[in-house]
Design a protein around this motif. Structure first.
Motif, PDB file in Angstrom:
ATOM      1  N   MET A   1       0.844  -1.199   0.000  1.00 54.00           N
ATOM      2  CA  MET A   1       0.000   0.000   0.000  1.00 54.00           C
ATOM      3  C   MET A   1       0.885   1.256   0.000  1.00 54.00           C
ATOM      4  N   GLY A   2       1.272   1.705   1.190  1.00 53.32           N
ATOM      5  CA  GLY A   2       2.189   2.849   1.229  1.00 53.32           C
ATOM      6  C   GLY A   2       3.550   2.391   0.741  1.00 53.32           C
ATOM      7  N   GLU A   3       4.070   3.072  -0.287  1.00 47.05           N
ATOM      8  CA  GLU A   3       5.353   2.608  -0.810  1.00 47.05           C
ATOM      9  C   GLU A   3       6.468   2.914   0.188  1.00 47.05           C
ATOM     10  N   VAL A   4       7.488   2.093   0.150  1.00 43.79           N
ATOM     11  CA  VAL A   4       8.597   2.274   1.075  1.00 43.79           C
ATOM     12  C   VAL A   4       9.474   3.406   0.556  1.00 43.79           C
ATOM     13  N   ARG A   5       9.748   4.342   1.429  1.00 43.51           N
ATOM     14  CA  ARG A   5      10.526   5.499   1.038  1.00 43.51           C
ATOM     15  C   ARG A   5      11.936   5.352   1.579  1.00 43.51           C
ATOM     16  N   GLY A   6      12.915   5.722   0.776  1.00 43.80           N
ATOM     17  CA  GLY A   6      14.296   5.649   1.239  1.00 43.80           C
ATOM     18  C   GLY A   6      14.506   6.644   2.355  1.00 43.80           C
ATOM     19  N   PHE A   7      15.145   7.733   2.083  1.00 46.93           N
ATOM     20  CA  PHE A   7      15.247   8.758   3.117  1.00 46.93           C
ATOM     21  C   PHE A   7      14.393   9.917   2.644  1.00 46.93           C
ATOM     22  N   ILE A   8      14.103  10.805   3.545  1.00 41.78           N
ATOM     23  CA  ILE A   8      13.208  11.903   3.215  1.00 41.78           C
ATOM     24  C   ILE A   8      13.972  13.216   3.254  1.00 41.78           C
ATOM     25  N   ARG A   9      13.902  13.923   2.141  1.00 39.45           N
ATOM     26  CA  ARG A   9      14.610  15.195   2.075  1.00 39.45           C
ATOM     27  C   ARG A   9      13.831  16.309   2.715  1.00 39.45           C
ATOM     28  N   ARG A  10      14.549  17.288   3.199  1.00 41.35           N
ATOM     29  CA  ARG A  10      13.916  18.460   3.775  1.00 41.35           C
ATOM     30  C   ARG A  10      13.651  19.438   2.630  1.00 41.35           C
ATOM     31  N   THR A  11      12.410  19.796   2.429  1.00 37.06           N
ATOM     32  CA  THR A  11      12.134  20.767   1.364  1.00 37.06           C
ATOM     33  C   THR A  11      11.358  21.939   1.950  1.00 37.06           C
ATOM     34  N   LYS A  12      11.499  23.045   1.273  1.00 36.90           N
ATOM     35  CA  LYS A  12      10.792  24.251   1.676  1.00 36.90           C
ATOM     36  C   LYS A  12       9.283  23.983   1.754  1.00 36.90           C
ATOM     37  N   GLN A  13       8.777  23.324   0.711  1.00 42.11           N
ATOM     38  CA  GLN A  13       7.346  23.065   0.648  1.00 42.11           C
ATOM     39  C   GLN A  13       6.831  22.290   1.855  1.00 42.11           C
ATOM     40  N   ARG A  14       7.516  21.189   2.137  1.00 38.42           N
ATOM     41  CA  ARG A  14       7.049  20.361   3.249  1.00 38.42           C
ATOM     42  C   ARG A  14       7.128  21.121   4.568  1.00 38.42           C
ATOM     43  N   GLU A  15       8.190  21.915   4.671  1.00 36.03           N
ATOM     44  CA  GLU A  15       8.397  22.705   5.879  1.00 36.03           C
ATOM     45  C   GLU A  15       7.219  23.669   6.094  1.00 36.03           C
ATOM     46  N   VAL A  16       6.848  24.364   5.047  1.00 36.26           N
ATOM     47  CA  VAL A  16       5.757  25.332   5.157  1.00 36.26           C
ATOM     48  C   VAL A  16       4.433  24.630   5.439  1.00 36.26           C
ATOM     49  N   ILE A  17       4.204  23.526   4.758  1.00 39.67           N
ATOM     50  CA  ILE A  17       2.971  22.778   4.975  1.00 39.67           C
ATOM     51  C   ILE A  17       2.831  22.357   6.433  1.00 39.67           C
ATOM     52  N   LEU A  18       3.924  21.865   6.998  1.00 36.05           N
ATOM     53  CA  LEU A  18       3.878  21.428   8.387  1.00 36.05           C
ATOM     54  C   LEU A  18       3.678  22.624   9.309  1.00 36.05           C
ATOM     55  N   ARG A  19       4.330  23.731   8.999  1.00 36.45           N
ATOM     56  CA  ARG A  19       4.179  24.921   9.837  1.00 36.45           C
ATOM     57  C   ARG A  19       2.736  25.422   9.803  1.00 36.45           C
ATOM     58  N   VAL A  20       2.156  25.467   8.609  1.00 33.98           N
ATOM     59  CA  VAL A  20       0.759  25.897   8.477  1.00 33.98           C
ATOM     60  C   VAL A  20      -0.147  25.006   9.316  1.00 33.98           C
ATOM     61  N   LEU A  21       0.083  23.720   9.219  1.00 35.47           N
ATOM     62  CA  LEU A  21      -0.747  22.753   9.923  1.00 35.47           C
ATOM     63  C   LEU A  21      -0.616  22.893  11.439  1.00 35.47           C
ATOM     64  N   ARG A  22       0.589  23.226  11.872  1.00 33.27           N
ATOM     65  CA  ARG A  22       0.813  23.316  13.319  1.00 33.27           C
ATOM     66  C   ARG A  22       0.366  24.653  13.889  1.00 33.27           C
ATOM     67  N   SER A  23       0.134  25.623  12.995  1.00 34.59           N
ATOM     68  CA  SER A  23      -0.184  26.962  13.486  1.00 34.59           C
ATOM     69  C   SER A  23      -1.692  27.196  13.568  1.00 34.59           C
ATOM     70  N   THR A  24      -2.462  26.148  13.346  1.00 33.87           N
ATOM     71  CA  THR A  24      -3.910  26.322  13.439  1.00 33.87           C
ATOM     72  C   THR A  24      -4.534  25.187  14.219  1.00 33.87           C
ATOM     73  N   ARG A  25      -5.678  25.483  14.802  1.00 34.06           N
ATOM     74  CA  ARG A  25      -6.386  24.422  15.504  1.00 34.06           C
ATOM     75  C   ARG A  25      -7.693  24.124  14.764  1.00 34.06           C
ATOM     76  N   CYS A  26      -7.736  24.510  13.481  1.00 30.16           N
ATOM     77  CA  CYS A  26      -9.017  24.398  12.792  1.00 30.16           C
ATOM     78  C   CYS A  26      -9.202  23.113  11.989  1.00 30.16           C
ATOM     79  N   HIS A  27      -8.266  22.168  12.086  1.00 35.12           N
ATOM     80  CA  HIS A  27      -8.432  20.889  11.391  1.00 35.12           C
ATOM     81  C   HIS A  27      -8.773  21.097   9.926  1.00 35.12           C
TER      82      HIS A  27
END
Lengths: 137, 137
Positions: A1-27
């Motif tokens: 199902m979920g494909e196996v990922r090697g290592f995960i790179r740090r990207t600007k996009q993912r960083e911002v997405i996580l920050r947005v998600l953590r900065s709200t309580r609105c689900h």
DNA sequence: ATAAATGCAAAGCATTTGCAACCAT
DNA sequence: ATGGTTGCAAATGCTTTGCATTTAT
């Protein structure tokens, strides 16, 4: 199902997405996250948002919540906690109630299964909708 | 959202759909219901199955359960009860545990909301998958 | 007779994916 | 340089819907 990922790179996009998600309580929904991220990264694509929301749920950094609506909502707080869903306005709120891990053990005894976690959601009318009701009466 | 329905006619299709749903404890998908109904009504359409599953959930005769997969599952037992979902094989089982209505009242007190019901799901490995694990070790 | 329900196929819509370009390591 | 990641757009897949026809009341 979920494909196996090697290592995960740090990207600007993912960083911002996580920050947005953590900065709200609105689900928020994926679309909402997309709109927010776009304010900072105007060229981000919806596909990237989905891809990262998926990766972040797989690594356990965010929680994906699928309700009876046709879309998912995401929660930047990944530790298990309970939710309340307003059946009128769709608002999702956290329930400030401790997680009853004992129930997991009870179900294991009862059914001979292994329980990793549980999910508990309450459905009804939120305080705001109740107030609106009271006013219109 | 849900359109208001005048009266509801009794049709062969809906009757069979409900019977199929009530005759299994496997929490089937719409597609599975469709395949079963087709054995009795070969010309039934998938659209009709969806339409009726929708109507039956709206009237409270069946329960619609949306999990993290992309499709819904339906439960012919409409009274509230808890579910266990196997994270490996996807099986959904009923949990023979009484419904804790007290929790609803607690959340009402805590949050100032009105709770109509709650939904509780346990996730983990089912007995069958556990046994498979033990054998392959 | 009347409008709800059906079958069929087309449409919707959230989410996923293929691919060439890009960039973090 | 290597292969994970992105943007873009096309594709996917479950579910819904429009419409002419059928059917329960």
């Amino acid at each position: 199902m979920g494909e196996v990922r090697g290592f995960i790179r740090r990207t600007k996009q993912r960083e911002v997405i996580l920050r947005v998600l953590r900065s709200t309580r609105c689900h928020p929904t994926a679309e909402w996250v997309y709109q927010q991220v776009r304010r900072e990264l105007p060229h981000v694509s919806l596909g990237t948002v989905y891809r990262n929301l998926r990766i972040l749920s797989e690594t356990g950094e965010v929680l994906e919540l699928r309700y009876s609506k046709s879309y998912s909502r995401f929660d930047g707080v990944a530790t298990n906690h309970y939710h309340f869903v307003c059946e009128r306005c769709g608002r999702v709120e956290d329930v400030p109630m401790p997680v009853h891990e004992k129930m997991d053990r009870a179900v294991e005894q009862l059914m001979g299964v292994q329980v990793r976690q549980h999910r508990l959601e309450f459905y009804g009318l939120c305080a705001r909708c109740l107030a609106a009701d009271a006013n219109s009466r």
